[in-house]
Design a protein around this motif. Structure first.
Motif, mmCIF file in Angstrom:
data_model
loop_
_atom_site.group_PDB
_atom_site.id
_atom_site.type_symbol
_atom_site.label_atom_id
_atom_site.label_comp_id
_atom_site.label_asym_id
_atom_site.label_seq_id
_atom_site.Cartn_x
_atom_site.Cartn_y
_atom_site.Cartn_z
ATOM 1 N N ALA A 196 20.383 8.195 -19.824
ATOM 2 C CA ALA A 196 19.445 8.411 -18.726
ATOM 3 C C ALA A 196 20.195 8.391 -17.398
ATOM 4 O O ALA A 196 21.337 7.930 -17.328
ATOM 5 N N THR A 197 19.547 8.897 -16.361
ATOM 6 C CA THR A 197 20.161 8.935 -15.032
ATOM 7 C C THR A 197 19.352 8.054 -14.085
ATOM 8 O O THR A 197 18.122 8.173 -14.014
ATOM 9 N N VAL A 198 20.048 7.198 -13.367
ATOM 10 C CA VAL A 198 19.373 6.279 -12.442
ATOM 11 C C VAL A 198 18.918 7.030 -11.194
ATOM 12 O O VAL A 198 19.667 7.820 -10.614
ATOM 13 N N ILE A 199 17.669 6.805 -10.794
ATOM 14 C CA ILE A 199 17.112 7.441 -9.591
ATOM 15 C C ILE A 199 17.071 6.452 -8.426
ATOM 16 O O ILE A 199 17.406 6.769 -7.305
ATOM 17 N N ALA A 200 16.626 5.224 -8.709
ATOM 18 C CA ALA A 200 16.493 4.237 -7.637
ATOM 19 C C ALA A 200 16.425 2.831 -8.224
ATOM 20 O O ALA A 200 16.099 2.656 -9.402
ATOM 21 N N SER A 201 16.760 1.835 -7.387
ATOM 22 C CA SER A 201 16.622 0.419 -7.773
ATOM 23 C C SER A 201 15.705 -0.255 -6.767
ATOM 24 O O SER A 201 15.882 -0.097 -5.559
ATOM 25 N N TYR A 202 14.710 -0.968 -7.241
ATOM 26 C CA TYR A 202 13.772 -1.678 -6.354
ATOM 27 C C TYR A 202 13.937 -3.174 -6.547
ATOM 28 O O TYR A 202 13.818 -3.674 -7.670
ATOM 29 N N PHE A 203 14.201 -3.885 -5.466
ATOM 30 C CA PHE A 203 14.361 -5.342 -5.532
ATOM 31 C C PHE A 203 13.017 -5.999 -5.788
ATOM 32 O O PHE A 203 12.031 -5.710 -5.121
ATOM 33 N N LYS A 204 12.954 -6.860 -6.800
ATOM 34 C CA LYS A 204 11.685 -7.498 -7.164
ATOM 35 C C LYS A 204 11.770 -9.013 -7.112
ATOM 36 O O LYS A 204 10.952 -9.707 -7.691
ATOM 37 N N GLY A 205 12.795 -9.536 -6.478
ATOM 38 C CA GLY A 205 12.937 -10.989 -6.427
ATOM 39 C C GLY A 205 13.880 -11.477 -7.500
ATOM 40 O O GLY A 205 15.081 -11.558 -7.297
ATOM 41 N N SER A 206 13.339 -11.763 -8.681
ATOM 42 C CA SER A 206 14.197 -12.313 -9.736
ATOM 43 C C SER A 206 14.882 -11.212 -10.564
ATOM 44 O O SER A 206 15.670 -11.495 -11.445
ATOM 45 N N TYR A 207 14.587 -9.947 -10.296
ATOM 46 C CA TYR A 207 15.229 -8.827 -11.005
ATOM 47 C C TYR A 207 15.106 -7.551 -10.173
ATOM 48 O O TYR A 207 14.446 -7.557 -9.117
ATOM 49 N N TYR A 208 15.732 -6.487 -10.638
ATOM 50 C CA TYR A 208 15.548 -5.165 -10.022
ATOM 51 C C TYR A 208 14.753 -4.294 -10.982
ATOM 52 O O TYR A 208 14.980 -4.340 -12.205
ATOM 53 N N LEU A 209 13.826 -3.517 -10.453
ATOM 54 C CA LEU A 209 13.139 -2.518 -11.265
ATOM 55 C C LEU A 209 13.902 -1.211 -11.059
ATOM 56 O O LEU A 209 14.047 -0.733 -9.937
ATOM 57 N N ILE A 210 14.434 -0.686 -12.148
ATOM 58 C CA ILE A 210 15.255 0.520 -12.051
ATOM 59 C C ILE A 210 14.418 1.728 -12.480
ATOM 60 O O ILE A 210 13.783 1.708 -13.538
ATOM 61 N N GLU A 211 14.419 2.761 -11.636
ATOM 62 C CA GLU A 211 13.757 4.018 -11.989
ATOM 63 C C GLU A 211 14.823 4.965 -12.518
ATOM 64 O O GLU A 211 15.883 5.126 -11.896
ATOM 65 N N ALA A 212 14.575 5.555 -13.662
ATOM 66 C CA ALA A 212 15.582 6.441 -14.259
ATOM 67 C C ALA A 212 14.884 7.614 -14.944
ATOM 68 O O ALA A 212 13.677 7.581 -15.179
ATOM 69 N N VAL A 213 15.658 8.649 -15.241
ATOM 70 C CA VAL A 213 15.091 9.806 -15.941
ATOM 71 C C VAL A 213 15.793 10.000 -17.274
ATOM 72 O O VAL A 213 17.033 10.017 -17.347
ATOM 73 N N LEU A 214 14.983 10.087 -18.311
ATOM 74 C CA LEU A 214 15.494 10.327 -19.658
ATOM 75 C C LEU A 214 15.010 11.723 -20.037
ATOM 76 O O LEU A 214 13.811 11.940 -20.193
ATOM 77 N N ASN A 215 15.919 12.676 -20.147
ATOM 78 C CA ASN A 215 15.532 14.083 -20.315
ATOM 79 C C ASN A 215 14.496 14.458 -19.261
ATOM 80 O O ASN A 215 14.824 14.577 -18.093
ATOM 81 N N LYS A 216 13.208 14.544 -19.671
ATOM 82 C CA LYS A 216 12.201 14.938 -18.665
ATOM 83 C C LYS A 216 11.280 13.781 -18.296
ATOM 84 O O LYS A 216 10.361 13.957 -17.499
ATOM 85 N N THR A 217 11.509 12.618 -18.888
ATOM 86 C CA THR A 217 10.576 11.513 -18.673
ATOM 87 C C THR A 217 11.132 10.491 -17.682
ATOM 88 O O THR A 217 12.242 9.997 -17.848
#
Ligand code: ADP
Ligand code: MG
Length: 315
Positions: free
Chosen positions: A271-292
């Motif tokens: 998958a390809t990473v699009i963005a990282s969002y700081f959530k306090g105790s972790y990061y929420l990573i947005e990524a794309v897997l093929n088309k999803t």
């Protein structure tokens, strides 16, 4: 026991509550969740006896409730209902607003008011006029008010909507502990699922007026039957099975919470990473897997456009 049996209702010819049935025991906490407009408030008003139903019935301890067309004053005595837009008397004090519902003959009146104000953490405001309170403080007084004359059933519509997080957690703990100790059945309409997950005995999920789930919180969270249900608890990933297995022709998808996707070795799904969002105790990573597009939790931030390998952990 409270029983709703095959209830249907429409404000017009269009039904907004469609054949809903459930049972609840004394002392239970039932959370009703559903998107806005799904019918939560309408269902509470039917149970309380504000809306007349032609189809279905509500029973309390095997006795059928009459509904508004057959009562002089609408609303059952053993129940209390806190509407979304609660009303208080603005020019009188907090204490008077609550005391109005307790008989002046009652020797314990003052003690009871103090006890209720403690539950909602408003003791220091007992002499303050309601008009001088903040929205969240008013809401806490409104909660105390509906408990003043101890009900057997309490119906609360979005009771914490004006209360900030800082206060909300303590209020929820104190309130639900108090209701359990008094064996009061409490039915709460909410779209904030934190209280539902942590405190509810059962969660009812409503969609377009239909009851689509009625389960204990853990069972509902662990095995949600649809993305609609899961999305109340977390960001949800709906991954088509053919993204994972190119040979799959079922057209089905799998539902995964962000904490069920992890970085893997080269064996994983690329998958390809699009963005990282700081959530306090972790990061929420947005990524794309093929088309999803998908979201997963990770302890640190990842670089945008970075290629990663993922594994899916289905419990
Ligand atoms: P929720 O509380 O889940 O947001 P409601 O019970 O308020 O949902 O509303 C359910 C449906 O009934 C919605 O489609 C809403 O527009 C409609 N509705 C609610 N109140 C009225 C009313 N007084 N007259 C006509 N339609 C209404
Ligand atoms: Mg509502």
């Amino acid at each position: 026991m409270l029983k709703a049996a095959n209830i249907s209702f429409g404000y017009t010819s269009k039904e907004v509550i469609k054949n809903i049935g459930f049972k609840a025991n004394k002392g239970d906490y039932i959370a009703i969740i559903g998107e806005s407009g799904s019918g939560k408030s309408t269902l509470l008003e039917i149970i309380y006896g504000l809306l007349h139903i032609d189809k279905g019935s509500v029973f309390w301890n095997d006795e059928k409730l009459l509904g508004p067309n057959f009562r002089l004053i609408s609303g059952e005595d053993f129940m209390k209902y806190l509407p979304q837009d609660f009303d208080l008397m603005p020019y009188t004090t907090v204490e008077e607003n609550i005391g109005k519902y307790i008989s002046s003959q009652d020797k314990n009146k003052d003690k009871r008011i103090k006890e209720l104000l403690k539950v909602v953490d408003m003791a220091e405001f007992s002499q303050t006029k309601v008009k001088n309170l903040s929205g969240g403080q008013k809401q806490r007084v409104a909660i105390a008010k509906v408990m003043a004359k101890e009900p057997e059933v309490l119906l609360l519509d979005e009771p914490f909507s004006h209360i900030d997080n800082f206060r909300k957690n303590k209020l929820r703990r104190d309130l639900f502990r108090y209701l359990k100790s008094k064996n009061i059945l409490c039915i709460v309409a909410t779209h904030d699922t934190t209280d539902a997950l942590s405190f509810a005995d059962k969660i009812l999920v409503i969609r377009n007026g239909k009851l689509i789930a009625n389960k204990a919180p853990e069972a509902l969270y662990t095995n949600p039957k649809s993305a609609y249900i899961a999305s109340f608890f977390d960001e949800i990933n709906k991954i088509p099975l053919n993204e994972i297995d190119p040979n799959d022709i079922s057209k089905k998808s799998v539902l995964l919470y962000p904490n069920q996707i992890k970085l893997a070795g080269k064996e994983g799904f690329k998958a390809t990473v699009i963005a990282s969002y700081f959530k306090g105790s972790y990061y929420l990573i947005e990524a794309v897997l093929n088309k999803t597009t998908l979201f997963f939790e990770h302890p640190s931030t990842l670089e945008n456009n970075q290629k990663v390998f993922l594994e899916f952990i289905k419990k």
